[in-house]
Design a protein around this motif. Structure first.
Motif, PDB file in Angstrom:
ATOM      1  N   VAL A  21      -5.545  10.329  -0.583  1.00 40.97           N
ATOM      2  CA  VAL A  21      -4.187  10.766  -0.911  1.00 40.97           C
ATOM      3  C   VAL A  21      -3.181  10.036  -0.019  1.00 40.97           C
ATOM      4  N   PRO A  22      -2.076   9.546  -0.616  1.00 41.64           N
ATOM      5  CA  PRO A  22      -1.063   8.886   0.212  1.00 41.64           C
ATOM      6  C   PRO A  22      -0.374   9.885   1.148  1.00 41.64           C
ATOM      7  N   TYR A  62       2.021   2.917  -1.053  1.00 48.14           N
ATOM      8  CA  TYR A  62       2.360   3.463  -2.372  1.00 48.14           C
ATOM      9  C   TYR A  62       3.863   3.728  -2.473  1.00 48.14           C
ATOM     10  N   PHE A  64       6.484   5.734  -4.815  1.00 46.37           N
ATOM     11  CA  PHE A  64       6.445   6.825  -5.791  1.00 46.37           C
ATOM     12  C   PHE A  64       6.699   6.307  -7.206  1.00 46.37           C
ATOM     13  N   GLY A  65       5.734   6.566  -8.074  1.00 41.89           N
ATOM     14  CA  GLY A  65       5.897   6.223  -9.484  1.00 41.89           C
ATOM     15  C   GLY A  65       5.747   4.742  -9.809  1.00 41.89           C
ATOM     16  N   VAL A  66       5.580   3.896  -8.811  1.00 44.18           N
ATOM     17  CA  VAL A  66       5.470   2.453  -9.089  1.00 44.18           C
ATOM     18  C   VAL A  66       4.024   1.985  -8.961  1.00 44.18           C
ATOM     19  N   GLY A  67       3.432   2.244  -7.822  1.00 47.66           N
ATOM     20  CA  GLY A  67       2.045   1.826  -7.659  1.00 47.66           C
ATOM     21  C   GLY A  67       1.702   1.586  -6.204  1.00 47.66           C
ATOM     22  N   GLU A  68       0.505   1.055  -6.006  1.00 47.14           N
ATOM     23  CA  GLU A  68      -0.061   0.949  -4.662  1.00 47.14           C
ATOM     24  C   GLU A  68      -0.640  -0.440  -4.432  1.00 47.14           C
ATOM     25  N   LEU A 106       7.536   6.108   1.854  1.00 42.69           N
ATOM     26  CA  LEU A 106       6.428   5.310   1.364  1.00 42.69           C
ATOM     27  C   LEU A 106       5.150   6.134   1.539  1.00 42.69           C
ATOM     28  N   GLY A 107       4.195   5.987   0.627  1.00 47.61           N
ATOM     29  CA  GLY A 107       2.904   6.633   0.809  1.00 47.61           C
ATOM     30  C   GLY A 107       1.959   5.670   1.520  1.00 47.61           C
ATOM     31  N   ASN A 251      -8.800  -8.273  -5.235  1.00 43.35           N
ATOM     32  CA  ASN A 251      -8.166  -7.120  -5.862  1.00 43.35           C
ATOM     33  C   ASN A 251      -8.773  -5.856  -5.238  1.00 43.35           C
ATOM     34  N   GLN A 253      -8.347  -1.594  -4.870  1.00 41.01           N
ATOM     35  CA  GLN A 253      -7.645  -0.433  -5.402  1.00 41.01           C
ATOM     36  C   GLN A 253      -7.977   0.856  -4.667  1.00 41.01           C
ATOM     37  N   GLY A 255      -9.993   1.050  -1.452  1.00 37.72           N
ATOM     38  CA  GLY A 255     -10.103   0.936  -0.002  1.00 37.72           C
ATOM     39  C   GLY A 255     -11.406   1.477   0.544  1.00 37.72           C
TER      40      GLY A 255
END
Lengths: 290, 399
Positions: A21-22, A62, A64-68, A106-107, A251, A253, A255
Motif C-alpha cells: 500500500v502506498p 504513486y 493519486f489516480g495516475v499511476g506508479e 505522493l504515495g 519494467n 510493478q 517491487g
C-alpha cells in the motif's frame, strides 16, 4: 446450476502488508536539476517518521489516480528522515510527479531491492561510473563514502552526461571536484560553446582514475550500453567481474518479485537486483531481448 | 456404518449413489463447492450445487489446438482430462482490487477493506493440478513477500482429488512425476470404478479433515480387490499417456542455448496470443492498473493476470525489451523449465497439457523441448558466452 467466477467478479482487497500500500508523503521542496529532471524532497505525511534505505534501493512512487513508477532513492542513507528522489519527466506518471509543488502528496512504497556493496568495498579502492540519470542511485554511495572516508582507499567518480545542460547535481559535483576526498571527472558526449571540460563517452574517463585493479570495487550505473562498455574497459584495466556491480532497469510493478515483469533469466530485478554483481548477471547481460 | 477406522492413509469405498452426501456435508460445513461441470462446450471448474452438476457421461478429446466434448462410456463422473481453467482461477483470481483510495484535501486516504474470501471445497481435482497448487504455494506463499490474497483463500480449502483413469490427449504427468495418481495435497482422493453392475469410488484419506468428512458419508473399508481395481485403473492411464517431456538436465540445456538459432524455428508459428499463460495452472504474472471513478474522487489499484507474450509486458521508456515473438516464446519456456528451478526449487510445469490443447496453432512444449535436445545432440554449435554452471542443486527438485 453452476456459476463461473469470471472477470466481472472483482475480488476485493484484504488485509495488506505495508509494502503493498502506498504511504503518503508530503513534497517539501522541488529542485529543478535539468530541463526535464527534478529532485523532490519528501517527508511522511502523518507521523514524523523515517524511511531507512541502503544506497541503490528504490521506491515505488504513486500519484493519486495516475499511476506508479519505480524510482531510485538519491538522498543520504544517514538521513532517513529526508527522502530524496530524482525524477526525469518522460511518461505520464513521471510527468505528474514532476508537476507536484511543495505541499503536494505522493504515495510511497518501499524501499525495495538489493543495494550497492558499500560495506564490502571498505578497505578497497572504489570507482563509481555514472551515465546520465544513473548518477541518482549513486549519490547515496558518494554520501555514504564521504561520511566515513577513512574506511576506503582511493575513490573516483566518473560521470558522463549527454551534453552540458544535462548535468545534474551541479553544485555538489563542483564541490566534489574541488575537494581531495573524491577524484571526480565529468565528461559530455557532445559539447557546446563555453564547455571547457572533457568531451567523449564516460569510458574515456577511466584512464584518468587512479586505482589498484586488484583491490578495487567498481560501481556502475547508466544505460545498458554504457554499462556494457564500462565493464569492458574496467576488465581491460584488470578489475575482475566479481568486483564489478551494475544496476539493471526493467519494467517493475510490484517491487516484491511477484508480478513477473522484471525477470532476467532466474532473477527478479526488483527483488534480486536492481544491483547485481556482474559475474552473476553476466550470462544474461547483453543478450538480445532476454 | 462399519467399524472401519477412517484415518489418514486408509482407503474406503463410497458407492456412487451416496456421493451426494459428500456435497451435503461440505455445504453444511460452509464450503462453496467448486468442481468440473459442462460449460461453454468444455468441462470447466464451476460452482456446483449437487452431484448432478458433475459431467456425468461426458468425456473429452484433446490434441494440439483441439478440444471436443463427447459422450463417454456409461455415466462416469470423472473420465476426462483437464479443462481450460484450474484452481488458479479461484485461489489467485484473475482480477483483484489491491486497494481503494479516496481523495482528500491534503492528498488521499486508503480505504480499509476487510472482506473475507469464500471458503472453497474443490471436487474432482486432477493430480497435476494439485501439484500446480503446491507450486503456487511456493511462488506465492514463501519467501519475503507472501501474497495475502492467495494465502487467505488457500488456507481454507478442502480438496477432493480424483486420480486420473483416462490419460488426456495432450498431457504428460508421468514425465513430470505429477500423476496420474495423487500422492499429496488432498483431503480425500477418489478413484472412480465403473463395473457392469456397480459404480463406486475408492477414497484415500489424506488428512484429518478428510477423515472427518468421510465419517459423515456412508462408506466401508476398501477390499483388496477394490483397491487393486483402483490401482490398475490409474496404472492403465499412465501406460496410455501419449506425450513425454525428458527433463534430464533441462535447465542447463535451455540456459546454454539461449541464443541458438533453434528459437527462430520454435517460435515461428507463435501468435503471441498468451493463451498458454492464461490456461497454465502455475503462471503467476500479473499487471496492475491504477484507475479512478468518473468523479476522480476514488482511485483503486487493480491486479490482473498478465502474460509475458504481450508487448507491454517488458515495456520500459523507449520500447519493449522483448519485441519479437521469438524472445517472448523463449522467455516463457526458459522460465517454466529453467529459471523456475532457480527461483522456486521446482519446475514451473506439471504436464497438464493445457498449453498444447489451447494453443491456437498447436505448439507442443514436449516437441519443442525434444527438438532442442536433438539439435544439441546433432552437434549444432552453441553460441559463445553460455552461462556457467551454477550447481545442480535444483536438478531433481521437481517432485
Amino acid at each position: 446450476m453452476s456459476t463461473h467466477a469470471g472477470e466481472k467478479e472483482i475480488q476485493t482487497s484484504t488485509r495488506l502488508p505495508a509494502l503493498m500500500v502506498p504511504h503518503r508523503f508530503y513534497v517539501q521542496k522541488v529542485k529543478r536539476e535539468t530541463r526535464d529532471t527534478y529532485t523532490l524532497e519528501l517527508q511522511p505525511q502523518n507521523t514524523p517518521g523515517e524511511l531507512r534505505f541502503a544506497p541503490g534501493q528504490f521506491n515505488m512512487l504513486y500519484v493519486f489516480g495516475v499511476g506508479e513508477v519505480p524510482i531510485s532513492i538519491s538522498g543520504d542513507p544517514a538521513r532517513p528522515d529526508l527522502l530524496l528522489h530524482t525524477v526525469r519527466a518522460v511518461g505520464a506518471v513521471t510527468k505528474a510527479i514532476c508537476r507536484l509543488k511543495p505541499g503536494g502528496v505522493l504515495g510511497v512504497r518501499g524501499p525495495f531491492g538489493a543495494h550497492w556493496p558499500v560495506e564490502e568495498a571498505a578497505g578497497a579502492d572504489v570507482i563509481i561510473v555514472a551515465g546520465g540519470i544513473g548518477l541518482a542511485p549513486l549519490r547515496p554511495v558518494v554520501y555514504h563514502i564521504l561520511s566515513g572516508r577513512e574506511r576506503y582507499g582511493r575513490v573516483a567518480l566518473l560521470y558522463g552526461a549527454r551534453n552540458p545542460d544535462e548535468i545534474m547535481y551541479r553544485r555538489e559535483l563542483s564541490h566534489w571536484t574541488e575537494r581531495p576526498e573524491i577524484d571526480t571527472h565529468i565528461t559530455v558526449d557532445k559539447a557546446e560553446a563555453g564547455w571547457e571540460g572533457n568531451v567523449g563517452v564516460v569510458t574515456t574517463l577511466i584512464p584518468k582514475a587512479e586505482f589498484d585493479p586488484q583491490a578495487t570495487v567498481a560501481i556502475v550505473c547508466g544505460p545498458e550500453i554504457m554499462m556494457r562498455f564500462t565493464v569492458i574497459e574496467l576488465k581491460k584495466r584488470g578489475v575482475s567481474e566479481e568486483k564489478i556491480y551494475i544496476s539493471m532497469e526493467r519494467n517493475m510493478q510490484c517491487g516484491t518479485g511477484s508480478c513477473g515483469h522484471c525477470q532476467i533469466g532466474p532473477y527478479f530485478v526488483c527483488k534480486d537486483g536492481p544491483v547485481f554483481r556482474f559475474d552473476l548477471i553476466q550470462p544474461f547481460f547483453g543478450k538480445r531481448e532476454i | 456404518m462399519t467399524g472401519f477406522p477412517a484415518k489418514i492413509g486408509s482407503r474406503a469405498v463410497l458407492e456412487r449413489r451416496n456421493l451426494q452426501k459428500l456435497f451435503d456435508v461440505l455445504s453444511t460445513q460452509g464450503y462453496r463447492i467448486i468442481g468440473p461441470t459442462v460449460r461453454d462446450g468444455v468441462i470447466a471448474y464451476g460452482e456446483l450445487s449437487s452431484v448432478d452438476d458433475l459431467p456425468a457421461g461426458w468425456t473429452d478429446e484433446q490434441e494440439g489446438a483441439f478440444y471436443r466434448l463427447k459422450k463417454g462410456e456409461g455415466n462416469a463422473l470423472f473420465h476426462y482430462g483437464t479443462g481450460p481453467d484450474s484452481l488458479k482461477r479461484f485461489l489467485y483470481p484473475p482480477l483483484v482490487r489491491l486497494w481503494k483510495a479516496r481523495r482528500e484535501d491534503s492528498g488521499f486516504r486508503i480505504v480499509e477493506e476487510n472482506d473475507e474470501p469464500p471458503k472453497y471445497a474443490f471436487i474432482g481435482v486432477h493430480p497435476c493440478d494439485l501439484h500446480a497448487v503446491a507450486i503456487q504455494d511456493k511462488v506465492l506463499m514463501t519467501g519475503e513477500y507472501a501474497d495475502p490474497f492467495y494465502a487467505l483463500r488457500r488456507r481454507k480449502v478442502f480438496v477432493v482429488a480424483v486420480n486420473c483413469v483416462k490419460a488426456g490427449g495432450t498431457c504428460f504427468c508421468v514425465s513430470m512425476k505429477t500423476g496420474p495418481k495423487a500422492t499429496a495435497g488432498f483431503d480425500l482422493a477418489l478413484t472412480e470404478i465403473l463395473e457392469e453392475e456397480r459404480h463406486y469410488l475408492v477414497a484415500e484419506i489424506g488428512s484429518e479433515a478428510g477423515a472427518s468428512v468421510l465419517r459423515e458419508i456412508p462408506h466401508k473399508e476398501a477390499s483388496a480387490s477394490e483397491q487393486a481395481a483402483a490401482e490398475e485403473a490409474v496404472a492403465e492411464a499412465a501406460r496410455r499417456m501419449g506425450r513425454v517431456l525428458d527433463i534430464t538436465g533441462i535447465r542447463d540445456l535451455l540456459y546454454e542455448n539461449l541464443e541458438h538459432p533453434f528459437w527462430d524455428e520454435a517460435a515461428h508459428r507463435c501468435l503471441t496470443c498468451g493463451n498458454c499463460t492464461m490456461v497454465c495452472p502455475t503462471c503467476f504474472c500479473t499487471t496492475v492498473e491504477d484507475v479512478t471513478d468518473l468523479s476522480g474522487e476514488v482511485a483503486a489499484r487493480l491486479r490482473r493476470w498478465d502474460s509475458c507474450f504481450t508487448g507491454e509486458f517488458t515495456y520500459i521508456h523507449g520500447g519493449s525489451v522483448r519485441a519479437s515473438a521469438r524472445s517472448r516464446y523463449r522467455q516463457w519456456l526458459v522460465h517454466k523449465l529453467a529459471a523456475w528451478l532457480d527461483q522456486f526449487g521446482t519446475l514451473g510445469c506439471v504436464g497438464c497439457g493445457r498449453c498444447i490443447t489451447w494453443c491456437p496453432v498447436g505448439i507442443d512444449i514436449t516437441a519443442v523441448a525434444r527438438a532442442l535436445r536433438e539439435k544439441k545432440a546433432a552437434g549444432l554449435p552453441a553460441p559463445a558466452g553460455t552461462p556457467e554452471k551454477q550447481g545442480d542443486r535444483h536438478e531433481h527438485a521437481c517432485r
